[in-house]
Scaffold this motif. Structure first.
Motif, PDB file in Angstrom:
ATOM      1  N   ASP A 181       0.855  -1.188   0.000  1.00 37.28           N
ATOM      2  CA  ASP A 181       0.000   0.000   0.000  1.00 37.28           C
ATOM      3  C   ASP A 181       0.890   1.235   0.000  1.00 37.28           C
ATOM      4  O   ASP A 181       1.657   1.451   0.952  1.00 37.28           O
ATOM      5  CB  ASP A 181      -0.907  -0.001   1.234  1.00 37.28           C
ATOM      6  N   THR A 183       1.026   4.584   0.885  1.00 36.82           N
ATOM      7  CA  THR A 183       0.177   5.399   1.756  1.00 36.82           C
ATOM      8  C   THR A 183       0.156   6.873   1.369  1.00 36.82           C
ATOM      9  O   THR A 183      -0.638   7.638   1.916  1.00 36.82           O
ATOM     10  CB  THR A 183       0.629   5.280   3.224  1.00 36.82           C
ATOM     11  N   ALA A 186      -4.061   8.760  -1.700  1.00 33.64           N
ATOM     12  CA  ALA A 186      -5.342   8.709  -0.965  1.00 33.64           C
ATOM     13  C   ALA A 186      -5.111   8.287   0.480  1.00 33.64           C
ATOM     14  O   ALA A 186      -5.669   7.298   0.963  1.00 33.64           O
ATOM     15  CB  ALA A 186      -6.327   7.780  -1.661  1.00 33.64           C
ATOM     16  N   GLY A 189      -8.065   7.435   2.474  1.00 34.73           N
ATOM     17  CA  GLY A 189      -9.071   6.616   1.805  1.00 34.73           C
ATOM     18  C   GLY A 189      -9.694   5.603   2.750  1.00 34.73           C
ATOM     19  O   GLY A 189      -9.015   4.997   3.575  1.00 34.73           O
ATOM     20  N   LYS A 205      -9.870   4.827  -2.177  1.00 36.87           N
ATOM     21  CA  LYS A 205      -8.460   4.470  -2.312  1.00 36.87           C
ATOM     22  C   LYS A 205      -8.315   3.592  -3.551  1.00 36.87           C
ATOM     23  O   LYS A 205      -8.894   2.497  -3.609  1.00 36.87           O
ATOM     24  CB  LYS A 205      -7.976   3.717  -1.073  1.00 36.87           C
ATOM     25  N   ASN A 278      -8.337  -2.909   5.229  1.00 35.78           N
ATOM     26  CA  ASN A 278      -7.255  -2.382   4.393  1.00 35.78           C
ATOM     27  C   ASN A 278      -6.328  -3.532   3.994  1.00 35.78           C
ATOM     28  O   ASN A 278      -5.805  -4.214   4.880  1.00 35.78           O
ATOM     29  CB  ASN A 278      -6.458  -1.317   5.146  1.00 35.78           C
TER      30      ASN A 278
END
Length: 423
Positions: A181, A183, A186, A189, A205, A278
């Motif tokens: 991811d 970071t 977004a 998100g 996101k 996530n």
């Protein structure tokens, strides 16, 4: 301890008894005999319709919050949840307080779990305090029992740090686990960026945040000739990148969560905070593509991403709810329900054999003379998933109340036998 499994289907592609129905006698933690029929009046008899025995399942990514947040989960409650879900080995994240970034914390986890029926292996932090700056004491942690290295729920953003980590673990043939991811894309998100996020009025996101890190880290794995494992893959493009890397001979593997196979962003339209995760749930098209990738063998293993949250962290506005859900108890049935076409051999590889190979664990072979490390389940049994089946301290699961296919009957790990009368 003496247990007799009567007329059990053996699901172990590496065993000479694979796909056969046999009696299995386990005595003092060892598989002492496998035959068409065994009689032993002193043994505890287990005879269930459709009972299947698999090499003990492994979950390579779960959060037990111990030390520091034991009100959400402890090593003991997490291990009980794992046993209820059929797992005999679980890797726990370093995102604790204090962080598992030193040999003393690795030894703490190992010592605390030594008497439990489930093997709990700590994942050591890549960076000190999970800050993404300087390498932690990786060699010392490995010598003390760390099974792999990751910053867990904190994706490694620095290319320089990732290169150093990959070069460092090469010395002992270790594995770095990355939750991909970017970071900076977004940053705030909440859900997948698309039609649903716009309709719900929630910040999105995009999948490119995942795909960029996957592409970058594959290049770094090629540069260092080291092993990286991506967990929580949610993008079909990420799987395409990983498959190309494998075909190119790189040491790149991946896992997917049950919930990315079960749910999509359309399921968020009633703002169920248990589905706030996530990487976020993607579109229905992406979810179906993940299922197909699983069927095709492009995904190496299943990771629950078990993450317990107390009531107050989930029962509030979607924007403020914490990310994550519990998943140990529901994992097997969730995967089987979402992808019923998987054959027994594929399930054995996804839940056990591949993870043991990737992370260099001792094999769990169903054969005479082997130490017992067995998961028992009934693949065809349908039942609602209820709160009574939970052993976790928390209950933040979107599967509660849903009819799922597959029932875990118990685990046998050495001298420990856990029989699930409810699950």
């Amino acid at each position: 301890m003496k247990v007799l499994l009567q007329q059990v289907i053996i699901n172990d592609p590496r065993s000479p008894f694979h796909n056969t129905t046999k009696d299995i006698l386990i005595k003092d933690g060892t598989i002492s005999r496998i035959a068409d029929s065994i009689e032993d009046g002193d043994a505890q008899l287990i005879a269930l319709n459709g009972l299947t025995a698999s090499p003990g399942w492994v979950d390579p990514f779960a959060h037990f919050n111990d030390p520091g947040a034991e009100y959400r989960e402890t090593i003991e409650s997490g291990a009980a949840a794992a046993a209820a879900g059929g797992f005999t080995t679980v890797f726990v994240l370093p995102n604790t307080k204090p962080v598992i970034d030193s040999k003393s914390l690795v030894e703490y986890i190992s010592a605390k779990s030594g008497h439990l029926p489930v093997t709990v292996r700590p994942i050591g932090a890549v960076s000190q305090q999970l800050e993404g700056k300087d390498l932690a004491e990786m060699y010392d942690m490995k010598a003390s029992g760390a099974v792999a290295f990751s910053d867990g729920l904190n994706p490694i953003q620095s290319s320089g740090l990732m290169v150093k980590a990959l070069q460092y673990v090469k010395a002992f043939d270790g594995v770095v686990i990355q939750l991909p991811d970017d970071t900076s894309i977004a940053k705030h998100g909440l859900v997948h960026e698309g039609i649903i996020s716009t309709r719900l009025g929630l910040q999105g996101k995009p999948m490119i945040a995942e795909e960029l890190i996957v592409a970058r880290d594959i290049k770094l794995a090629r540069y260092t000739d080291s092993h990286i494992h991506f967990t929580g893959i949610s993008s079909p493009k990420s799987i395409e990148y990983i498959q190309r890397a494998k075909e190119g001979g790189l040491k790149v593997t991946c896992s997917v969560t049950p919930y990315h196979l079960s749910f999509c962003d359309e399921d968020l339209q009633d703002y169920d905070t248990n589905l706030k995760v996530n990487p976020p749930l993607r579109t229905r098209e992406n979810m179906l593509a993940l299922r197909e990738a699983l069927r095709q063998g492009h995904i190496d293993c299943i990771a629950t991403h078990h993450q317990g949250h107390n009531y107050d962290a989930k029962v509030l506005e979607f924007e403020y709810a914490k990310f994550g859900m519990i998943g140990l108890e529901s994992c097997f049935a969730a995967v089987q329900t979402a992808v019923p076409e998987l054959d027994p051999g594929q399930l054995a590889y996804l839940f056990s054999i591949n993870a043991r190979t990737i992370f260099k664990l001792s094999p769990a072979l169903i054969a005479e003379g082997q130490q017992a490390d067995i998961t028992l389940y009934q693949p065809a049994t349908q039942q609602p998933f209820t709160a009574e089946q939970l052993r976790s301290k928390c209950s933040n699961s979107p599967y509660l109340g849903k009819i799922l296919t597959g029932k875990v009957a118990g685990i046998i790990k050495g001298h420990h036998f856990i029989h699930n009368p409810v699950i």
